[in-house]
Every structure is written in structure tokens, then in C-alpha cells.
Design a protein around this motif. Sequence first.
Motif, PDB file in Angstrom:
ATOM      1  N   ASN A 162       0.733  -0.752  -0.574  1.00 55.13           N
ATOM      2  CA  ASN A 162      -0.053   0.130   0.402  1.00 55.13           C
ATOM      3  C   ASN A 162       0.446   1.614   0.176  1.00 55.13           C
ATOM      4  O   ASN A 162       0.307   2.658   0.575  1.00 55.13           O
ATOM      5  N   GLN A 164       2.783   4.851  -1.624  1.00 52.41           N
ATOM      6  CA  GLN A 164       2.666   5.694  -2.716  1.00 52.41           C
ATOM      7  C   GLN A 164       3.442   6.100  -4.149  1.00 52.41           C
ATOM      8  O   GLN A 164       3.933   6.840  -4.188  1.00 52.41           O
ATOM      9  N   VAL A 199      -0.424  11.829  -6.449  1.00 49.07           N
ATOM     10  CA  VAL A 199      -1.014  10.946  -5.574  1.00 49.07           C
ATOM     11  C   VAL A 199       0.415   9.901  -5.549  1.00 49.07           C
ATOM     12  O   VAL A 199       0.966   9.958  -3.934  1.00 49.07           O
ATOM     13  N   THR A 200       1.089   9.075  -6.742  1.00 53.76           N
ATOM     14  CA  THR A 200       2.268   8.416  -6.351  1.00 53.76           C
ATOM     15  C   THR A 200       3.362   9.236  -7.172  1.00 53.76           C
ATOM     16  O   THR A 200       2.666   9.852  -8.237  1.00 53.76           O
ATOM     17  N   GLY A 229       9.602   9.003   4.490  1.00 52.36           N
ATOM     18  CA  GLY A 229       9.002   8.249   3.595  1.00 52.36           C
ATOM     19  C   GLY A 229       9.220   7.304   2.330  1.00 52.36           C
ATOM     20  O   GLY A 229       8.194   6.239   1.892  1.00 52.36           O
ATOM     21  N   CYS A 382       6.006   5.854   1.952  1.00 47.95           N
ATOM     22  CA  CYS A 382       5.089   5.541   3.090  1.00 47.95           C
ATOM     23  C   CYS A 382       4.699   3.613   3.103  1.00 47.95           C
ATOM     24  O   CYS A 382       5.151   3.317   3.781  1.00 47.95           O
ATOM     25  N   SER A 387       4.544   4.661   7.500  1.00 52.72           N
ATOM     26  CA  SER A 387       3.300   5.757   7.259  1.00 52.72           C
ATOM     27  C   SER A 387       2.874   5.295   9.472  1.00 52.72           C
ATOM     28  O   SER A 387       2.746   5.801   9.666  1.00 52.72           O
ATOM     29  N   THR A 410       1.487  13.849   7.841  1.00 52.71           N
ATOM     30  CA  THR A 410       1.311  12.668   7.212  1.00 52.71           C
ATOM     31  C   THR A 410       2.363  11.972   6.262  1.00 52.71           C
ATOM     32  O   THR A 410       3.033  13.384   5.565  1.00 52.71           O
ATOM     33  N   CYS A 411       2.697  10.949   6.368  1.00 51.33           N
ATOM     34  CA  CYS A 411       3.636  10.796   5.449  1.00 51.33           C
ATOM     35  C   CYS A 411       3.882  10.922   4.188  1.00 51.33           C
ATOM     36  O   CYS A 411       3.751  11.227   3.063  1.00 51.33           O
ATOM     37  N   GLU A 412       2.491  10.383   3.774  1.00 52.41           N
ATOM     38  CA  GLU A 412       1.836  10.506   2.046  1.00 52.41           C
ATOM     39  C   GLU A 412       1.395  11.883   1.355  1.00 52.41           C
ATOM     40  O   GLU A 412       1.531  12.206   0.892  1.00 52.41           O
ATOM     41  N   ASP A 413       1.453  13.118   2.444  1.00 51.59           N
ATOM     42  CA  ASP A 413       1.860  14.524   2.385  1.00 51.59           C
ATOM     43  C   ASP A 413       2.643  14.898   2.271  1.00 51.59           C
ATOM     44  O   ASP A 413       3.479  15.861   1.312  1.00 51.59           O
ATOM     45  N   ARG A 416       3.862  13.417  -1.368  1.00 48.78           N
ATOM     46  CA  ARG A 416       3.601  14.280  -2.266  1.00 48.78           C
ATOM     47  C   ARG A 416       4.329  15.496  -2.667  1.00 48.78           C
ATOM     48  O   ARG A 416       4.255  15.793  -4.143  1.00 48.78           O
TER      49      ARG A 416
END
Length: 439
Positions: A162, A164, A199-200, A229, A382, A387, A410-413, A416
Motif C-alpha cells: 500500500n 505511494q 498521488v503516487t 517516507g 510510505c 506510514s 502524514t507521510c503521504e502529504d 506528494r
Amino acid sequence: MYLRIPLILFLLASTSPAPSEANIVARSSKSIARAANRLHHRALKHSAGLARDLRVAFNGALLEQPSNLGNARVYCVSNPTGGLSGPAVPPPNPTSPAPPQQSQPSNGTSTSRTSPSQSSTSSGPSSTSAPLPSSPWKLLQAYQGNSFFNGWDFFTGGDPTNGQVTYVDSGTAQSSGLTEINSAGHAIMRVETTQQVPVTRKSVRITTHQSYTGGLVIMDSVHMPTGCGTWPAFWSNGPNWPAGGEIDIVEGVNDYSNNQATIHTNPGCNLAGTNEFTGTLVGGTNCAAVQTGNQGCGVRAQETNSFGAAFNNIGGGVYAMQWDNDGISVWFFPRSSIPGDITGSQPQPSNWGEPQAFWPASGCNPFQFFNSHSAIFDTTLCGDWASGVWGATGVPGQEQSCAQRTGVATCEDFIRNNGSALTEAYWEVSYVKIFQMPS
């Protein structure tokens, strides 16, 4: 040494090309001094000791030297490039306390040193070294140099963890600058560093065509992905996961500095009580993926330079995984301590000492729970692990959480919007070699 007048006269006559010097004895003391001076300059080319004796003889009215000089020692100045002193011995590397005394010491670790600034690819012992003993492990497949990526599949499916990332094919990886062979002949595998992505990010995951059941896998890496990350790994697995088993040789996340080696299996495999490894057990002794939330049986290295930025700062090193009837073992050798039998491609694991991690056959039959493995490199971003510990501390290298370090919740933010923070998120691999015992 005694120097008598007749001998001196003979030397003067025989070494001087000028006819007038043949009658040197008949000349005045001033002429004698001039001749002696000329002879002195010639003699310097042959022997500093002979020149000194001639001076003593002439300046002392041609008298014998004192008898106590007869026991004077003659010192030879060794030529730093060889000469009478024999072949030159290269100076020891500053990281080595002494020059090597033998091609391979009893612990199997070569005393030769390679600095981080030098290429990590080693052609083995020099022609003047004693030949290495033949290894019982025979080379099955080698990936290195310009042909490194031959024999690997580029995985393009969704990330099972899962992350990014979007894993790309070989052509996209090359055209996007994610893969290359650099000037040192090392394979490079990067993640996309565009500053912002929707996104990725594009990344690379490759799997060997070659499969093996039992074997010795050796990987030499100069640099591995690091930074908040990131989640890089060098590992292997078999078919129908987790039925074929999984062996994580190199793995960690974010800013970790200590490697974690882990196995994941079907139910029934356990880490039997053993202290035959140098690392520290993390989690439990049940290695079944489905029964532990995919935690498996992990062992964290004690070496604080076995992963991430600390690993890169020493020029990397070698990881080796042995899978045989005794179980599964993982070793780590920093760049300065790679055994000579590894660089010479004649591996002798029995000489390497205790491994970083070891899962003995007594608790987990290595040929019941593991089969038909392929080696894998990947870098995800992530995902479940990186994450999951984004705000955590307490692991070596992660004294401050990534949330605190980056100021992003967050790791995702973070991933990106901060491509420039991922310039260190790349593999630089010298080689991967797979060995097997002849049947």
C-alpha cells in the motif's frame, strides 16, 4: 674498514678518464685535494661510505682510518618502489591498524581496506596473493556491470504494501531516469523526484528470472534509499505467498540506521531458542505471516551503520544470505571488512563468524517452509510500515519522529509535495551473485 694508500691510488687512476690524473701522487697537495674532490662526487653515485672514506684518507694526509671503524654497520636505504628491498608493500589504509599479514585471517575477514570514495567492485585478490581455497558454493548467476538489468523482470502491479508508488516497466524506468548503469559500472534504481505529484511517485521493483531452492545470495551495495517516507528492501520469496516463504535480507524505513532481517512463512515455523546470532529479536518467535499480522520473525542488527544514511556514509558493504540444511543466516560486512573470499568469489561462510540473523532448522525446516525463491529489489514510499511509524521514535536512527523532523503531519502529504527531499532515495548496487551447492 681499512683504506690503504695503494688501493686509493689504484682507484684514482682507474676511475678518472683524464690522463693527467694517472700521476696523481706526484702532484702537489692542492692538486691532490682537487682530484679527491672530483673523485668524491663520482663516488657519491656509488657509495656514500666509499666517498666518506676517501675524504678521510686524503684530508688526513693519507693515513689509515682508526681500527674501531672496522665494525661500522652499513645501512641500506630501501627504495620505496622496490629495488634491493624487494617488492613494495603498499601503505595501509588509514582505517586499517596494520598492513595485511596474510590473504585471509582465521575469522575469514580480509584485512585489505577500501575507502568509501573508491569503487566498491573488487576483482578479488591480486596476482601476488596466495590463491583462495576453492569454495563449496558454485556460482549460479551473477548480475553486475552493463548487463546488470539483464535477467530481471520489472514488476508493474499494485504495491502489495500500500505504498505511494507506481512501479514502472523497464523502458519507462530508463526513459524517466530511474535506472542506469553509472560510470563505476553500478546499477542505479531511483524514485521519481518531481517536486509535486497528484498521488503516487514512479519507482522500481525488479525480480530475478533465476529461481533457487537453497543457496547463497551475496549483494554488494554502495548506497541504499534513505530518508523520511522511504521503505527500501532487498529480499526474496517463493510462489503462493506465504506458502513459499519470504526472506527479507535488507529492510527498514524512514531514518532507521539498523537493518532488520525477517522471515515470513506458513504456520508451523518458529524461531527456536538460540543465541547463535548477533542481532536482537524483535516481535515474537512465531514466523507465520497470517498469525502475526505479517510481522514474522524479525532480527534487528546491532550495527548502527547497517542501514540507511549511516550505511551510505561508510560506502555501503555486503549482505550475504545462506539457506542450507542448518537453516537460514544473514551476514553484514561493512565496506572496510568484506572477507577476501567474498571479493575473490570463493565464499566460505563457515569462516564468517556469527551471522547478524539466524533461523535454525530445528524450529523451521528451511526446505519445508521455503522453496523456489527469486531475489527482489524495491523501494516503496510510505505504505503500511513507513506510514505506520511516521510519528514514532525509539528505533536507532529515529530519535526524532519524521512528523517532527519534516513538520508534516502524514507521510503521504510529505511524499506528494516534497520530491526534492527524495534525492537520497536510490539504490546503487555493485553486484548480486547467487551460488548453489552442486547436487
